[in-house]
Design an enzyme around this catalytic site. Structure first.
Site: not given
Length: 608
Positions: A2, A603
């Site tokens: 997040c 990522k």
């Protein structure tokens, strides 16, 4: 995972919040939202899916508040719906969160017994109600947060916005990164410096357990024990230009083509180019002669860099080397000897499993080196020694340039270990350094095969399964190739050591299965040719990645032979990775996939 952003601005903050969330898209997400203070009232806007859906909500009636928080969510608890999107809020407080609250069920049950009503499936909403329970009992916002934090188990970064407090943000972190940005009459919170890049380059990173009370004029940071602490403020080094696509269609394409430059930059940091020797920019606090075993831990692509490095450490330095997926390292109870070496590899420097592995190794008395792309990251700060990759910000979820730079650093370190252990003469070291110095030029030459690969990708795009094979250092590269293809094109793919073909994978071979064979002309080339013949005999379509000598000696029918520049065998993965990356990229483009933000992936994986 997040992404978090918070702003106390001099004017309306909604555009800055959205722009910062745009820069956090690379972390991966499936919903987005923001909250601003409109007078004394907290107003939320949230949307499932891409950020453009949130922007559509904001277009006709944008909020005008000067204080706000924003979030991109990667679902962990609850489906990716608008009701589960952040911020979560009560009448008095809104919160955004990265991480996992492990004891949220027991806290939720307690809060529900006391009358709290929940509107989502998330663990985060518990935090809003917990803080709100203290506010309703007369606590100040600062005291309410301070009382709540010790009750939260797990890893988290949090940002809070409070009703009727347009000059207050509170941030907190434990096991998940959070940065404070300092502007002129403004203050910012962000998951990383990339989120804040155009707003400020002056950043303070909170340390584990810290929480901060921010106004436009002040920034007070508290440690976990509640005492005021001082944290270093530095220039982030992240330019807004570095997080721009330039003239490329995707960040991944840009980052693939940046590899000759960043590889050269990384090498220059670790070599005395004129003297043709390794020259690390720091003194390691141990002698490689005292190291009996190296333990490498990493996740995903970084773990394949570790597997390639294992060959280098064992061949060059004659030093035994284990490679573990970081999520398994702590649990297999391997006998670790105090004084040996652990190397952890992470692009972000925040990977939760890798950070836990680092802490485990330190607890066992191992020396620790981190190979990270963010030298201000938690892993870097907690390592005994840091060897940064100089790849620059990597925005595409699928790692490319960071992988190459990780290999560069590990290759240099293997040469240093071999020289220190007396396994290389000065002439040998000089020769290996010359080979490394050639790599950026060879990468640039390898990029010239892109038109061939773009055509090939249109064929691969129709495949249901693709196999990758390799031997020696090409075996981990086969695993990396399969990972790249599956994560961005969504085609099922598997990588194997070529010698394992007849032990199972050969059952998959037929006329519909492309087989990518990574085979520089080296000491195992003939054995790899035997495996190709087995594939050809069963109708498999072979894509051979080799050099001119290999192309002439293979004597096997191929769908396509991709010829790379000839090079000495020591560091071939640094160059042979290029067509592997290009094939994954162009196949994903041909299939219309979201290359930079593939589904379900993040990522920076900051939860275990």
């Amino acid at each position: 995972m997040c992404g978090i952003v918070g702003i106390l601005g001099r004017g309306p903050v909604v555009d800055k919040l959205v722009a910062s969330l745009r820069r956090l898209e690379y972390r991966g997400y499936d919903s987005a939202g923001l909250a601003t203070l409109e007078g004394v009232r907290i107003e939320r806007r949230r949307a499932e899916g891409k950020l453009r859906n949130l922007e559509e909500q904001l277009r006709y009636c944008p909020p005008s508040g000067h204080a706000g928080i924003g979030h991109t969510r990667w679902a962990t608890h609850g489906k990716p719906t608008e009701s589960n999107a952040h911020p979560h809020a009560t009448e008095n407080v809104a919160v955004v969160h990265n991480g996992i609250i492990e004891n949220f069920r027991e806290l939720r049950a307690e809060l529900e017994r006391n009358g709290a009503g929940f509107n989502s499936e998330t663990d985060t909403e518990v935090v809003a109600h917990l803080v709100d329970s203290y506010l309703k009992n007369g606590y100040s916002p600062q005291d309410a947060v301070q009382a709540s934090l010790p009750r939260l188990r797990g890893a988290f970064a949090l940002a809070f916005l409070f009703k009727a407090n347009d000059d207050l943000l509170i941030g907190a972190c434990k096991g998940s990164p959070l940065a404070i940005g300092h502007g002129r009459g403004e203050v910012y919170l962000g998951s990383d410096a990339i989120a804040l890049a155009p707003l400020t380059d002056t950043v303070t990173y909170l340390e584990d357990g810290d929480w901060a009370v921010l106004t436009r004029a002040t920034c007070v940071i508290y440690g976990a024990d509640g005492s005021i602490v001082q944290r270093e403020t530095s220039k982030s080094g992240v330019s807004a230009l570095l997080v721009d696509k330039a003239n490329y269609r995707h960040f991944m394409a840009k980052e693939i083509h940046e590899q000759p430059t960043v590889a050269g930059k990384t090498l220059a940091h670790y070599l005395d180019v004129a003297a043709k020797r390794v020259a690390l920019p720091l003194a390691l606090p141990f002698d490689f002669n005292c190291i009996q075993r190296i333990s490498i831990t990493a996740c995903g692509t970084a773990s394949y860099a570790g597997h390639i490095a294992k060959y280098w450490f064992e061949r060059l330095a004659r030093l035994p080397c284990d490679v573990d997926v970081a999520s398994e390292f702590r649990y297999r109870e391997a006998p670790l000897r105090r004084g040996d070496l652990a190397i952890v590899i992470s692009q972000s420097g925040e990977t939760a499993d890798t950070l836990a592995a680092l802490r485990y190794a330190k607890g066992k008395g191992l020396h620790t080196i981190s190979v990270v792309n963010v030298p201000t990251s938690t892993i870097a700060r907690e390592s005994e020694s840091v060897l940064p990759t100089l790849a620059g910000p990597e925005i595409g979820v699928a790692s490319t340039k960071a992988f190459i730079c990780q290999l560069m650093v590990l290759g240099v370190l293997a040469v240093r270990a071999a020289k220190e252990r007396g396994k290389l003469s000065e002439i040998d070291e000089s020769q290996l350094v010359r080979e490394l110095i050639e790599v950026p030029r060879l990468i640039a030459a390898a990029l010239l095969v892109e038109p061939q690969i773009e055509k090939l990708a249109r064929y691969i795009a129709g495949a249901r399964t693709v196999l990758y094979l390799g031997r020696g250092t090409s075996a981990p590269l086969a695993l990396e190739g399969a990972l790249k293809l599956k994560e961005i094109s969504y085609i099922h793919s598997e990588g194997y050591a070529a010698g394992e073909l007849k032990h199972g994978p050969i059952a998959l071979i037929d006329e519909a299965v492309p087989v990518v064979v990574i085979a520089p002309y080296d000491e195992v080339f003939e054995k790899t040719v035997s495996n190709m013949q087995e594939v050809a005999a069963r109708g498999g379509k072979i894509i051979l990645i080799t050099d001119a000598k290999g192309a002439s000696e293979a004597m096997v029918d191929t769908l396509l032979t991709i010829v790379l520049p000839a090079m000495v065998a020591s560091f071939t993965p640094l160059v042979y990775a290029i067509p592997v990356q290009l094939l994954a990229y162009h196949t994903a483009v041909a299939r219309g996939a979201d290359v930079d933000q593939p589904r379900n992936l993040a990522k920076s994986v900051t939860v275990e």
